[in-house]
Design a protein around this motif. Structure first.
Motif, PDB file in Angstrom:
ATOM      1  N   UNK A 212       0.804  -1.223   0.000  1.00 17.67           N
ATOM      2  CA  UNK A 212       0.000   0.000   0.000  1.00 17.67           C
ATOM      3  C   UNK A 212       0.834   1.269   0.000  1.00 17.67           C
ATOM      4  N   UNK A 213       2.116   1.179   0.327  1.00 20.34           N
ATOM      5  CA  UNK A 213       2.933   2.396   0.414  1.00 20.34           C
ATOM      6  C   UNK A 213       4.073   2.358  -0.601  1.00 20.34           C
ATOM      7  N   UNK A 214       5.076   1.550  -0.336  1.00 16.76           N
ATOM      8  CA  UNK A 214       6.263   1.553  -1.184  1.00 16.76           C
ATOM      9  C   UNK A 214       5.958   1.093  -2.607  1.00 16.76           C
ATOM     10  N   UNK A 215       5.200  -0.012  -2.738  1.00 14.02           N
ATOM     11  CA  UNK A 215       4.912  -0.520  -4.078  1.00 14.02           C
ATOM     12  C   UNK A 215       4.116   0.490  -4.892  1.00 14.02           C
ATOM     13  N   UNK A 216       3.126   1.124  -4.255  1.00 16.09           N
ATOM     14  CA  UNK A 216       2.344   2.134  -4.966  1.00 16.09           C
ATOM     15  C   UNK A 216       3.218   3.319  -5.347  1.00 16.09           C
ATOM     16  N   UNK A 218       6.478   3.287  -5.908  1.00 13.15           N
ATOM     17  CA  UNK A 218       7.355   2.898  -7.013  1.00 13.15           C
ATOM     18  C   UNK A 218       6.583   2.839  -8.331  1.00 13.15           C
ATOM     19  N   UNK A 219       5.334   2.359  -8.273  1.00  9.89           N
ATOM     20  CA  UNK A 219       4.525   2.331  -9.491  1.00  9.89           C
ATOM     21  C   UNK A 219       4.296   3.742 -10.017  1.00  9.89           C
ATOM     22  N   UNK A 220       4.042   4.682  -9.115  1.00 10.59           N
ATOM     23  CA  UNK A 220       3.858   6.077  -9.537  1.00 10.59           C
ATOM     24  C   UNK A 220       5.136   6.636 -10.149  1.00 10.59           C
ATOM     25  N   UNK A 221       6.270   6.322  -9.541  1.00  7.18           N
ATOM     26  CA  UNK A 221       7.553   6.805 -10.069  1.00  7.18           C
ATOM     27  C   UNK A 221       7.793   6.263 -11.469  1.00  7.18           C
ATOM     28  N   UNK A 222       7.473   4.984 -11.695  1.00  9.69           N
ATOM     29  CA  UNK A 222       7.671   4.391 -13.023  1.00  9.69           C
ATOM     30  C   UNK A 222       6.793   5.085 -14.059  1.00  9.69           C
ATOM     31  N   UNK A 245       7.597  15.659  -9.458  1.00 10.18           N
ATOM     32  CA  UNK A 245       6.686  14.696  -8.829  1.00 10.18           C
ATOM     33  C   UNK A 245       7.414  13.406  -8.478  1.00 10.18           C
ATOM     34  N   UNK A 246       8.328  12.996  -9.365  1.00  8.66           N
ATOM     35  CA  UNK A 246       9.122  11.793  -9.071  1.00  8.66           C
ATOM     36  C   UNK A 246       9.946  12.012  -7.805  1.00  8.66           C
ATOM     37  N   UNK A 247      10.595  13.175  -7.725  1.00 12.05           N
ATOM     38  CA  UNK A 247      11.398  13.471  -6.542  1.00 12.05           C
ATOM     39  C   UNK A 247      10.540  13.477  -5.282  1.00 12.05           C
ATOM     40  N   UNK A 248       9.372  14.124  -5.372  1.00  7.28           N
ATOM     41  CA  UNK A 248       8.491  14.192  -4.208  1.00  7.28           C
ATOM     42  C   UNK A 248       7.997  12.804  -3.808  1.00  7.28           C
ATOM     43  N   UNK A 249       7.618  12.008  -4.804  1.00  4.59           N
ATOM     44  CA  UNK A 249       7.143  10.642  -4.507  1.00  4.59           C
ATOM     45  C   UNK A 249       8.252   9.806  -3.892  1.00  4.59           C
ATOM     46  N   UNK A 250       9.482   9.950  -4.399  1.00  4.44           N
ATOM     47  CA  UNK A 250      10.613   9.200  -3.830  1.00  4.44           C
ATOM     48  C   UNK A 250      10.854   9.599  -2.382  1.00  4.44           C
ATOM     49  N   UNK A 251      10.757  10.907  -2.106  1.00  4.68           N
ATOM     50  CA  UNK A 251      10.934  11.355  -0.721  1.00  4.68           C
ATOM     51  C   UNK A 251       9.835  10.785   0.185  1.00  4.68           C
ATOM     52  N   UNK A 252       8.612  10.781  -0.341  1.00  2.00           N
ATOM     53  CA  UNK A 252       7.517  10.217   0.450  1.00  2.00           C
ATOM     54  C   UNK A 252       7.720   8.727   0.676  1.00  2.00           C
ATOM     55  N   UNK A 256       7.962   6.849   4.139  1.00  5.20           N
ATOM     56  CA  UNK A 256       7.116   5.691   4.443  1.00  5.20           C
ATOM     57  C   UNK A 256       7.966   4.507   4.898  1.00  5.20           C
ATOM     58  N   UNK A 257       9.122   4.310   4.241  1.00  5.87           N
ATOM     59  CA  UNK A 257      10.005   3.206   4.618  1.00  5.87           C
ATOM     60  C   UNK A 257      10.525   3.392   6.031  1.00  5.87           C
ATOM     61  N   UNK A 258      10.910   4.609   6.361  1.00  3.06           N
ATOM     62  CA  UNK A 258      11.375   4.856   7.725  1.00  3.06           C
ATOM     63  C   UNK A 258      10.258   4.667   8.739  1.00  3.06           C
TER      64      UNK A 258
END
Length: 407
Positions: A212-216, A218-222, A245-252, A256-258
């Motif tokens: 629900x967090x990381x996979x989604x 990463x899908x958005x980044x792709x 948006x990619x940068x912002x999504x990666x930061x989020x 989320x990972x932390x």
């Protein structure tokens, strides 16, 4: 009667068992000294030697049996047979030896192993002792019958009653010990099953959180990266926005990972917060990334963190499905407060799907997440008619001034 105590079941500990064996050995030493004294006091020399030989055979058999109690080659029944024969012979030699019959009663129950065997050897010893006494008297008289036979039978009857009672105590103790062992084994198995179930639940929770967090993310980044690469030559401004948006999504995703790693250290965290503000940020990002129209009606509700995260994950999963599968142009999101709890409705005008044929992890994860909070998920869709996702979580509202909608 020290030896009879051994029938009460397994000793409480090794020290008690050792003490019991020592007291039993001490009693037998005293009894042997008494028997030897009786044998050497008077009487013909042949009788004394015979009596000592019989006593020696009993002592030898008992010593071997006591020294090697677990050796299958050494049979307790051999010792009981020698004891019965020796008592008959001693009773024939002197009347005083009949008293030794009472001393040996506990050993028939200690070494007989079963009540039937114990009573059989006790009967053999009784017959031998009475027969030896009769032969020694050289006749059967009323006085002999009343003084010897009747008293012997009374002693035997009392010994049988005590022995049967002791065997019942042993059986009950053995059964209790067996039940305790079974209970301990069951508890250990149950504890192991709980540990396995806990580990499986934790793995499932982590898998759901990652999906629900990381996979989604990463899908958005792709998707954003592919769009940005396609527009590098024709629409650089749009590509720059997508890169941001990619940068912002990666930061989020990093945040989320932390948060996912640190969640194990804060299992009881239940801080309250606004669901509407949380969902609004997610919807804004979705509109920015996809360009789809989002109609949102979000009632400003203050919920605990678990409820807020569950509603957020349901929204993220539904929006991810819209992005990947629905080919929709408009998405509707309604968050309302009901008498029975909070409802979140997400609709789209996309292609729809057959709910019964869905095999993805997302819908199942949403159902389980809501079920953990006592809620439920209803998904309605058909091919060509769009999709409606309705999440319901029961909760009590305490904060005043709720109910104002954020538009």
């Amino acid at each position: 009667m020290i030896a009879m105590t051994a029938l009460a079941g397994p000793p409480a500990d090794t020290l008690w068992a050792t003490s019991l064996r020592r007291w039993n050995a001490l009693c037998w030493v005293l009894f042997a000294m008494m028997a030897v004294g009786l044998a050497t006091m008077d009487g013909p020399a042949g009788s004394r030697y015979t009596a000592l030989a019989l006593l020696g055979s009993v002592v030898l058999c008992y010593a071997v049996l006591d020294r090697f109690p677990d050796n299958p080659a050494i049979r307790p029944h051999v010792y009981l047979s020698v004891l019965a024969v020796a008592l008959g012979g001693l009773a024939y030699l002197r009347s005083n030896y009949a008293a030794l019959f009472m001393v040996t009663l506990p050993h028939y129950w200690m070494f007989g192993r079963t009540p039937r065997a114990s009573m059989g050897f006790l009967g053999l010893a009784t017959v031998g002792t009475v027969a030896g006494s009769v032969l020694r008297q050289d006749g059967w008289t009323v006085e002999f019958f009343s003084e010897t036979v009747v008293s012997t039978l009374i002693v035997v009857a009392v010994g049988v009653l005590i022995g049967l009672w002791a065997h019942s105590v042993v059986a009950q103790s053995t059964e209790r010990a067996r039940l305790i062992v079974e209970l301990e084994q069951t508890q250990a198995q149950l504890s192991e099953a709980h540990q396995r179930q806990g580990a499986a639940d934790e793995r499932e929770r982590l898998a759901r959180e990652i999906h629900d967090t990381l996979a989604q993310g990463f899908a958005s980044i792709i998707v954003l990266a592919e769009a940005a690469r396609a527009g590098l030559d024709s629409d650089t401004a749009r590509s720059a926005q997508q890169l941001r948006s990619i940068e912002s999504t990666a930061r989020e995703n990093l945040a989320e990972a932390r948060e996912l790693v640190g969640s194990a250290h804060r299992p009881g965290q239940t801080a309250a917060g606004s669901v509407a503000r949380t969902l609004r940020r997610t919807l804004n990002r979705f509109t920015e990334d996809t360009g789809l129209t989002v109609d949102a009606e979000l009632t400003d509700l203050v919920c605990d963190q678990q409820t807020r995260i569950a509603l957020l994950r349901c929204t993220q999963e539904s929006l991810a499905n819209v992005r990947k599968h629905a080919r929709a142009s408009t998405v509707g999101v309604v968050l309302t407060r009901q008498a029975h709890g909070v409802e979140l409705e997400i609709t789209d005008d996309g292609t729809g799907f057959v709910v019964e044929e869905s095999t993805g992890f997302g819908l199942d994860g949403m159902r389980k997440r809501l079920a953990e909070l006592g809620g439920r998920l209803t998904v309605t869709s058909s091919v060509g008619d769009g999709t409606r996702v309705l999440a319901l979580i029961p909760m009590a509202f305490e904060a005043p001034g709720e109910g104002e909608a954020e538009r």
